[in-house]
Design a protein around this motif. Structure first.
Motif, PDB file in Angstrom:
ATOM      1  N   UNK A 111       0.830  -1.210   0.000  1.00 24.81           N
ATOM      2  CA  UNK A 111       0.000   0.000   0.000  1.00 24.81           C
ATOM      3  C   UNK A 111       0.865   1.261   0.000  1.00 24.81           C
ATOM      4  N   UNK A 112       0.516   2.200  -0.879  1.00 29.71           N
ATOM      5  CA  UNK A 112       1.341   3.401  -0.997  1.00 29.71           C
ATOM      6  C   UNK A 112       0.487   4.640  -1.225  1.00 29.71           C
ATOM      7  N   UNK A 113       1.087   5.764  -0.908  1.00 28.83           N
ATOM      8  CA  UNK A 113       0.451   7.056  -1.180  1.00 28.83           C
ATOM      9  C   UNK A 113       1.507   7.983  -1.765  1.00 28.83           C
ATOM     10  N   UNK A 142       3.707   6.690  19.980  1.00 21.48           N
ATOM     11  CA  UNK A 142       4.124   6.702  21.393  1.00 21.48           C
ATOM     12  C   UNK A 142       4.442   5.296  21.888  1.00 21.48           C
ATOM     13  N   UNK A 143       3.751   4.301  21.346  1.00 19.31           N
ATOM     14  CA  UNK A 143       3.983   2.916  21.744  1.00 19.31           C
ATOM     15  C   UNK A 143       5.206   2.289  21.111  1.00 19.31           C
ATOM     16  N   UNK A 144       5.872   3.014  20.212  1.00 19.39           N
ATOM     17  CA  UNK A 144       7.102   2.518  19.605  1.00 19.39           C
ATOM     18  C   UNK A 144       6.897   1.489  18.502  1.00 19.39           C
ATOM     19  N   UNK A 145       5.706   1.468  17.912  1.00 21.84           N
ATOM     20  CA  UNK A 145       5.449   0.453  16.872  1.00 21.84           C
ATOM     21  C   UNK A 145       5.613   0.995  15.452  1.00 21.84           C
ATOM     22  N   UNK A 146       6.145   2.211  15.313  1.00 23.97           N
ATOM     23  CA  UNK A 146       6.338   2.808  13.980  1.00 23.97           C
ATOM     24  C   UNK A 146       7.831   2.931  13.685  1.00 23.97           C
ATOM     25  N   UNK A 147       8.210   2.410  12.517  1.00 21.38           N
ATOM     26  CA  UNK A 147       9.574   2.569  12.025  1.00 21.38           C
ATOM     27  C   UNK A 147       9.506   3.296  10.690  1.00 21.38           C
ATOM     28  N   UNK A 148      10.361   4.278  10.511  1.00 25.25           N
ATOM     29  CA  UNK A 148      10.463   5.009   9.257  1.00 25.25           C
ATOM     30  C   UNK A 148      11.848   4.724   8.693  1.00 25.25           C
ATOM     31  N   UNK A 149      11.872   4.081   7.533  1.00 25.61           N
ATOM     32  CA  UNK A 149      13.125   3.664   6.892  1.00 25.61           C
ATOM     33  C   UNK A 149      14.019   2.881   7.861  1.00 25.61           C
ATOM     34  N   UNK A 150      13.390   2.044   8.667  1.00 25.10           N
ATOM     35  CA  UNK A 150      14.123   1.170   9.569  1.00 25.10           C
ATOM     36  C   UNK A 150      14.474   1.765  10.916  1.00 25.10           C
ATOM     37  N   UNK A 173       7.427   2.961   5.690  1.00 24.33           N
ATOM     38  CA  UNK A 173       6.940   2.971   7.063  1.00 24.33           C
ATOM     39  C   UNK A 173       6.500   1.560   7.425  1.00 24.33           C
ATOM     40  N   UNK A 174       6.955   1.112   8.590  1.00 17.05           N
ATOM     41  CA  UNK A 174       6.510  -0.187   9.102  1.00 17.05           C
ATOM     42  C   UNK A 174       5.746   0.049  10.382  1.00 17.05           C
ATOM     43  N   UNK A 182       4.295   2.487   1.802  1.00 18.40           N
ATOM     44  CA  UNK A 182       5.291   3.232   1.037  1.00 18.40           C
ATOM     45  C   UNK A 182       4.769   4.640   0.782  1.00 18.40           C
ATOM     46  N   UNK A 183       5.640   5.606   1.021  1.00 24.24           N
ATOM     47  CA  UNK A 183       5.327   7.008   0.781  1.00 24.24           C
ATOM     48  C   UNK A 183       6.170   7.443  -0.411  1.00 24.24           C
TER      49      UNK A 183
END
Length: 186
Positions: A111-113, A142-150, A173-174, A182-183
């Protein structure tokens, strides 16, 4: 095949990485037939792989041999090595060391935008469908579940910028362990 999950010989339609994943994830019951039909391995080599498939299925030797033989024959040894490298980086979580070309191959169909300017992470998460609302996006960050480019992002004011994108064009983004978005910076 005209249905989904078709693999094509044209690397523009099916990248070597996608082909690698297709063969690595093939059903155990079909991999030996694929080896017989799609490779030039000897009868003895295939029988040894079949034995390994029965006794040590977790090693996936037959699947790996199939992927190596087919990809090397169609696209060459370099393409096979690249597919293995992408796979290892992705599954070890080391996407920050990937190149733009590797990211393009690996995240095709995710999925991408498209974005035209830098945006805060919360807005990007909602637009990409990674979160249903700013509140949920804030919880993920805040929960630490987002990664941007690793890289883990815990600051809700973080800005997704083309300056940090792969090749200045793509940000990955993961969310959690397996959800990717994907952005595209246009």
């Amino acid at each position: 095949k005209s249905e989904g999950n078709a693999i094509w010989l044209d690397r523009e339609k099916t990248s070597p990485y996608e082909m690698y994943q297709f063969f690595i994830n093939s059903e155990d019951s079909k991999v030996i037939d694929y080896l017989k039909y799609l490779t030039f391995l000897s009868k003895e080599e295939i029988e040894a792989l079949e034995e390994s498939n029965k006794n040590e299925p977790h090693l996936r030797k037959a699947h790996k041999a199939l992927a190596k033989e087919v990809i090397t024959f169609i696209h060459g040894a370099d393409a096979y090595e690249e597919a293995v490298s992408i796979s290892e980086k992705l599954f070890s979580g080391d996407i920050k060391s990937m190149t733009y070309e590797q990211v393009k191959q690996c995240f095709n169909g995710v999925p991408s935008i498209d974005v035209t300017e830098d945006e805060q992470i919360l807005n990007v998460l909602v637009k990409a469908g990674a979160a249903s609302s700013n509140r949920e996006a804030r919880q993920f960050v805040k929960g630490g579940s987002i990664l941007v480019n690793g890289e883990k992002v815990t600051d809700e004011k973080f800005v997704v910028s083309k300056d940090n994108a792969f090749g200045g064009k793509v940000t990955v983004i993961r969310r959690g362990k397996k959800k990717y978005f994907v952005i595209n910076h246009i």
